[in-house]
Motif scaffolding. Sequence first.
Motif, PDB file in Angstrom:
ATOM      1  N   PRO A   1     -79.345  -4.898  23.083  1.00 42.09           N
ATOM      2  CA  PRO A   1     -78.377  -5.592  23.934  1.00 42.09           C
ATOM      3  C   PRO A   1     -76.940  -5.380  23.425  1.00 42.09           C
ATOM      4  CG  PRO A   1     -79.539  -7.147  22.517  1.00 42.09           C
ATOM      5  CD  PRO A   1     -80.156  -5.810  22.273  1.00 42.09           C
ATOM      6  N   LEU A   2     -76.000  -5.431  24.352  1.00 46.75           N
ATOM      7  CA  LEU A   2     -74.573  -5.329  24.009  1.00 46.75           C
ATOM      8  C   LEU A   2     -73.802  -6.321  24.878  1.00 46.75           C
ATOM      9  CD1 LEU A   2     -72.029  -3.945  22.815  1.00 46.75           C
ATOM     10  CD2 LEU A   2     -72.218  -2.233  24.634  1.00 46.75           C
ATOM     11  N   TYR A   3     -73.120  -7.238  24.224  1.00 47.91           N
ATOM     12  CA  TYR A   3     -72.273  -8.194  24.948  1.00 47.91           C
ATOM     13  C   TYR A   3     -70.893  -7.602  25.171  1.00 47.91           C
ATOM     14  CZ  TYR A   3     -75.664 -11.892  24.175  1.00 47.91           C
ATOM     15  OH  TYR A   3     -76.805 -12.656  24.189  1.00 47.91           O
ATOM     16  N   ILE A   4     -70.440  -7.643  26.422  1.00 50.33           N
ATOM     17  CA  ILE A   4     -69.097  -7.174  26.764  1.00 50.33           C
ATOM     18  C   ILE A   4     -68.373  -8.353  27.371  1.00 50.33           C
ATOM     19  CG2 ILE A   4     -67.806  -5.622  28.283  1.00 50.33           C
ATOM     20  CD1 ILE A   4     -70.251  -3.685  27.813  1.00 50.33           C
ATOM     21  N   ILE A   5     -67.438  -8.885  26.606  1.00 48.53           N
ATOM     22  CA  ILE A   5     -66.867 -10.192  26.948  1.00 48.53           C
ATOM     23  C   ILE A   5     -65.382 -10.076  27.260  1.00 48.53           C
ATOM     24  CG2 ILE A   5     -66.425 -12.516  26.045  1.00 48.53           C
ATOM     25  CD1 ILE A   5     -69.100 -12.318  24.629  1.00 48.53           C
ATOM     26  N   LYS A   6     -65.030 -10.480  28.473  1.00 42.65           N
ATOM     27  CA  LYS A   6     -63.631 -10.475  28.892  1.00 42.65           C
ATOM     28  C   LYS A   6     -63.085 -11.897  28.760  1.00 42.65           C
ATOM     29  CE  LYS A   6     -59.745 -10.177  31.211  1.00 42.65           C
ATOM     30  NZ  LYS A   6     -59.670 -11.138  32.272  1.00 42.65           N
TER      31      LYS A   6
ATOM     32  N   GLY B   1     -75.332  -9.678  17.177  1.00 43.65           N
ATOM     33  CA  GLY B   1     -75.582  -8.400  17.839  1.00 43.65           C
ATOM     34  C   GLY B   1     -74.296  -7.659  18.180  1.00 43.65           C
ATOM     35  N   ALA B   2     -74.485  -6.491  18.787  1.00 45.44           N
ATOM     36  CA  ALA B   2     -73.341  -5.643  19.136  1.00 45.44           C
ATOM     37  C   ALA B   2     -72.500  -6.307  20.226  1.00 45.44           C
ATOM     38  CB  ALA B   2     -73.841  -4.294  19.614  1.00 45.44           C
ATOM     39  N   LYS B   3     -71.183  -6.204  20.121  1.00 40.55           N
ATOM     40  CA  LYS B   3     -70.321  -6.851  21.111  1.00 40.55           C
ATOM     41  C   LYS B   3     -68.962  -6.175  21.196  1.00 40.55           C
ATOM     42  CE  LYS B   3     -69.615 -10.292  17.508  1.00 40.55           C
ATOM     43  NZ  LYS B   3     -70.028 -11.612  17.026  1.00 40.55           N
ATOM     44  N   ILE B   4     -68.329  -6.371  22.337  1.00 38.71           N
ATOM     45  CA  ILE B   4     -67.000  -5.830  22.621  1.00 38.71           C
ATOM     46  C   ILE B   4     -66.199  -6.943  23.272  1.00 38.71           C
ATOM     47  CG2 ILE B   4     -65.720  -4.215  24.087  1.00 38.71           C
ATOM     48  CD1 ILE B   4     -68.028  -2.244  23.838  1.00 38.71           C
ATOM     49  N   LEU B   5     -64.920  -7.053  22.911  1.00 37.26           N
ATOM     50  CA  LEU B   5     -64.042  -8.046  23.540  1.00 37.26           C
ATOM     51  C   LEU B   5     -62.978  -7.307  24.349  1.00 37.26           C
ATOM     52  CD1 LEU B   5     -63.244 -11.088  23.727  1.00 37.26           C
ATOM     53  CD2 LEU B   5     -61.817 -10.732  21.707  1.00 37.26           C
ATOM     54  N   ILE B   6     -62.626  -7.859  25.514  1.00 34.43           N
ATOM     55  CA  ILE B   6     -61.536  -7.292  26.326  1.00 34.43           C
ATOM     56  C   ILE B   6     -60.564  -8.417  26.678  1.00 34.43           C
ATOM     57  CG2 ILE B   6     -60.904  -6.132  28.496  1.00 34.43           C
ATOM     58  CD1 ILE B   6     -64.482  -5.878  27.550  1.00 34.43           C
ATOM     59  N   HIS B   7     -59.269  -8.121  26.543  1.00 38.12           N
ATOM     60  CA  HIS B   7     -58.256  -9.129  26.875  1.00 38.12           C
ATOM     61  C   HIS B   7     -57.095  -8.490  27.624  1.00 38.12           C
ATOM     62  CE1 HIS B   7     -55.221  -7.728  23.974  1.00 38.12           C
ATOM     63  NE2 HIS B   7     -56.245  -7.392  23.213  1.00 38.12           N
ATOM     64  N   GLY B   8     -56.385  -9.325  28.396  1.00 39.15           N
ATOM     65  CA  GLY B   8     -55.101  -8.934  28.957  1.00 39.15           C
ATOM     66  C   GLY B   8     -54.005  -9.534  28.092  1.00 39.15           C
ATOM     67  N   GLY B   9     -52.954  -9.999  28.722  1.00 35.24           N
ATOM     68  CA  GLY B   9     -51.847 -10.520  27.930  1.00 35.24           C
ATOM     69  C   GLY B   9     -51.350 -11.876  28.360  1.00 35.24           C
TER      70      GLY B   9
ATOM     71  N   SER C   1     -74.113   1.336  29.883  1.00 32.00           N
ATOM     72  CA  SER C   1     -75.427   0.826  30.302  1.00 32.00           C
ATOM     73  C   SER C   1     -76.560   1.837  30.122  1.00 32.00           C
ATOM     74  CB  SER C   1     -75.380   0.340  31.756  1.00 32.00           C
ATOM     75  OG  SER C   1     -75.066   1.416  32.610  1.00 32.00           O
ATOM     76  N   SER C   2     -76.211   3.121  29.892  1.00 31.85           N
ATOM     77  CA  SER C   2     -77.278   4.091  29.620  1.00 31.85           C
ATOM     78  C   SER C   2     -77.668   4.074  28.139  1.00 31.85           C
ATOM     79  CB  SER C   2     -76.833   5.497  30.027  1.00 31.85           C
ATOM     80  OG  SER C   2     -75.725   5.890  29.253  1.00 31.85           O
ATOM     81  N   LEU C   3     -76.850   3.445  27.305  1.00 29.46           N
ATOM     82  CA  LEU C   3     -77.109   3.394  25.860  1.00 29.46           C
ATOM     83  C   LEU C   3     -77.507   2.004  25.377  1.00 29.46           C
ATOM     84  CD1 LEU C   3     -73.986   5.484  24.687  1.00 29.46           C
ATOM     85  CD2 LEU C   3     -76.322   6.317  25.031  1.00 29.46           C
ATOM     86  N   TYR C   4     -77.105   0.980  26.127  1.00 30.25           N
ATOM     87  CA  TYR C   4     -77.377  -0.408  25.738  1.00 30.25           C
ATOM     88  C   TYR C   4     -77.802  -1.213  26.964  1.00 30.25           C
ATOM     89  CZ  TYR C   4     -74.741   0.562  21.443  1.00 30.25           C
ATOM     90  OH  TYR C   4     -74.309   1.087  20.253  1.00 30.25           O
ATOM     91  N   GLU C   5     -78.461  -2.326  26.700  1.00 33.73           N
ATOM     92  CA  GLU C   5     -78.741  -3.315  27.730  1.00 33.73           C
ATOM     93  C   GLU C   5     -77.474  -4.169  27.837  1.00 33.73           C
ATOM     94  OE1 GLU C   5     -81.741  -6.641  27.280  1.00 33.73           O
ATOM     95  OE2 GLU C   5     -83.014  -4.944  27.857  1.00 33.73           O
ATOM     96  N   THR C   6     -76.560  -3.776  28.716  1.00 31.94           N
ATOM     97  CA  THR C   6     -75.235  -4.412  28.702  1.00 31.94           C
ATOM     98  C   THR C   6     -75.200  -5.725  29.468  1.00 31.94           C
ATOM     99  OG1 THR C   6     -74.577  -2.998  30.569  1.00 31.94           O
ATOM    100  CG2 THR C   6     -73.942  -2.265  28.387  1.00 31.94           C
ATOM    101  N   LYS C   7     -74.593  -6.717  28.840  1.00 33.88           N
ATOM    102  CA  LYS C   7     -74.403  -8.040  29.427  1.00 33.88           C
ATOM    103  C   LYS C   7     -72.899  -8.266  29.534  1.00 33.88           C
ATOM    104  CE  LYS C   7     -78.451  -9.385  26.781  1.00 33.88           C
ATOM    105  NZ  LYS C   7     -79.459 -10.115  27.567  1.00 33.88           N
ATOM    106  N   LEU C   8     -72.431  -8.418  30.760  1.00 31.50           N
ATOM    107  CA  LEU C   8     -70.996  -8.545  31.021  1.00 31.50           C
ATOM    108  C   LEU C   8     -70.649 -10.012  31.253  1.00 31.50           C
ATOM    109  CD1 LEU C   8     -68.205  -7.328  31.818  1.00 31.50           C
ATOM    110  CD2 LEU C   8     -69.177  -6.855  34.083  1.00 31.50           C
ATOM    111  N   ILE C   9     -69.707 -10.529  30.442  1.00 26.59           N
ATOM    112  CA  ILE C   9     -69.380 -11.957  30.502  1.00 26.59           C
ATOM    113  C   ILE C   9     -67.891 -12.132  30.758  1.00 26.59           C
ATOM    114  CG2 ILE C   9     -69.757 -14.184  29.342  1.00 26.59           C
ATOM    115  CD1 ILE C   9     -72.243 -12.423  29.071  1.00 26.59           C
ATOM    116  N   TYR C  10     -67.539 -12.778  31.859  1.00 31.65           N
ATOM    117  CA  TYR C  10     -66.134 -13.117  32.113  1.00 31.65           C
ATOM    118  C   TYR C  10     -65.902 -14.565  31.704  1.00 31.65           C
ATOM    119  CZ  TYR C  10     -65.676  -8.883  34.947  1.00 31.65           C
ATOM    120  OH  TYR C  10     -65.615  -7.583  35.365  1.00 31.65           O
ATOM    121  N   CYS C  11     -65.046 -14.762  30.687  1.00 30.01           N
ATOM    122  CA  CYS C  11     -64.709 -16.114  30.240  1.00 30.01           C
ATOM    123  C   CYS C  11     -63.328 -16.488  30.746  1.00 30.01           C
ATOM    124  CB  CYS C  11     -64.690 -16.176  28.718  1.00 30.01           C
ATOM    125  SG  CYS C  11     -66.313 -15.992  27.987  1.00 30.01           S
TER     126      CYS C  11
END
Lengths: 263, 263
Positions: free
Chosen positions: A3-8, A32-40, A174-184
Motif C-alpha cells: 500500500p501507498l498513502y498519497i495525502i493532499k 508504511g510508504a507515503k507521500i504528502l502533497i501541499h499547495g500554499g 498505481s501499477s507499482l503500489y496499492e495507492t490510497k488517495l486521501i484529500y485532507c
Amino acid sequence: MNPLYIIKIGGNVIDNPIQLVQFLKDFAGLSGAKILIHGGGKIATQTAAKIGVQTQMVNGRRITDAAMLDVVTMVYGGLVNKNIVAQLQANQVNAIGMTGADANAIKAVKRPVKDVDFGFVGDLLPDAVNANIIKTLLEAGLVPVFNALTHDGNGQLFNTNADTIASALALGLSSLYETKLIYCFEKNGVMRDINDDNSVIQEINPSYFEELKADGIIADGMLPKLQNAFDAIQNGVKEVYIGHAAKLAALQKESIFGTRLTK
Amino acid sequence: MNPLYIIKIGGNVIDNPIQLVQFLKDFAGLSGAKILIHGGGKIATQTAAKIGVQTQMVNGRRITDAAMLDVVTMVYGGLVNKNIVAQLQANQVNAIGMTGADANAIKAVKRPVKDVDFGFVGDLLPDAVNANIIKTLLEAGLVPVFNALTHDGNGQLFNTNADTIASALALGLSSLYETKLIYCFEKNGVMRDINDDNSVIQEINPSYFEELKADGIIADGMLPKLQNAFDAIQNGVKEVYIGHAAKLAALQKESIFGTRLTK
C-alpha cells in the motif's frame, strides 16, 4: 503490491500553524510508504501583495504571469515546502521536498490558450508521473513532499493544481503500489448540507456522484476534486477518501474517516 | 573508489542569467557523479528589500532573524534552487534540489552566542553530512543540488555558508568517493595581484598558504574559503580547485583550471 498513502493537505491547514503541527504529527503516525502533497494557502497571495505583485484574475480565475510564478516558486517550493520537511524530520519522518522538476518527477505542458491565457500553468498528460524514480526514493525510506510546481523538461516551471498532482501521483504509482488517495481539508468530508458538519456522506459511487452534481449538492471547489478522484479510481487507484485534516489518525484505526469514494 | 565532483557556484554567477545558463551547460557536460551547491547571490537581499525586511548587520556581519530566514528559505530553497533544477533537467541532468533538511542530508547546530547572536545561522559539526542517503541518490542517477539551508533535526531551518556546506559535503563523502571539491566564481583563481587577471597562482600547499596569508595576498572572503578547503584536504578530500565559472569545462580536459590546492 504494497500500500501507498498519497495525502493532499488543504490550504486552510497550511495557513494555521497549530493545525499544521498536529496534522504533521498524525501524518508521521501513519505506517508504511507515503507521500504528502501541499499547495500554499494564502501565504502566496500575501507574499505577492508584500512584493507588490498583483494577482491578475480573468473570469474569476487566477493568471500565473512570470512575476507570480516567481512568488509561488518561492512560497510553495521554498517557504512552505522546506518548513514542512523540517517539521516532518522533527517527527522522525525522512521527508524530501520536491517539485515536479526535482528528479524529473512530474512533467507538464503549458495550458493551451483558448479564450484565456492562464500564463505559466501546467496541465498534466497521462504519462506525467515518473513512477520509477519515486519508487526508488520510497524504497530508500524517504517520504516525498510534493508541492504545486511542475516543469516542462525544457527549463520552464509551472504552477499546477495540487489536487490534480495528488490524483496524478496516485494514478501514476498505481501499477507499482496499492495507492490510497486521501484529500485532507477543513471539513468532515463531502456534506449533504454545507452548513451541517454532521451531514457527511459516507460513501459515493459514480452514479451517486452524478445525482449529487445534478442536485447541486456537489459544486464549486469540490467538483473538480471529486472529478479527479473518480477518474483516478476508474483508472486503477484503490481507494479515495476526503475528510478532515484533524481526523487523519482514524485512517489506520478502522474507524470512519470522511467520505469514501468507490468504483 | 569512484570520483565525485562537488561544485560550488558563486553568487555573481547566480546573479547573471546568461553566465548561469552557460555554467549549467558546462556542469551538465561533466561526466560521472556530481553535486552542485549554490547560495542566493543578491536576489535574497533584493527580495528582502521588496518585502520590507531590513538586513541587520552587526560588526559588518549579517544577522539572520526570523523574517530574514523566511526570505532565504524562499529565495535559496525555492526561487534559485528550483530554477537551477529545471534548467539542469533541460540539459539532461536529473537534478534534485535539496536543503540540509531534505532527506536529513545535512544537520547543523545554532551558532553559539558569544558577543553576537547571529540568529538562525547553523554551524556544521564534523558528522553533519548524512553520506549514505546522498550515496543512494547518486546511485539512482540523481544529481543533488544543495543550497545554503540546513536544519537542526527539531524543525528549525538554518542559514549556513554555502562554501562551508560544499567542503562539508566533500569531507563527509570522502570515505565513499574520491571527492574533488571545486569552487567556481568570477575570478580566474587565487591571484597574486587582485587587479591582474593573469596573476593566478596555479598551486598552493599549506605552508605557501601561510606565507600568502602573512603577506596579505589572501584576505577577506578568500580566507575562509581557502581555510575550509585546506581543512578538507587535510581530512581526506582528494583535490580542491578554485577557478572561473566560465572555465569549468577545462576540468576534465586535462587543461589548467584556476588554482589547485594540495596537501
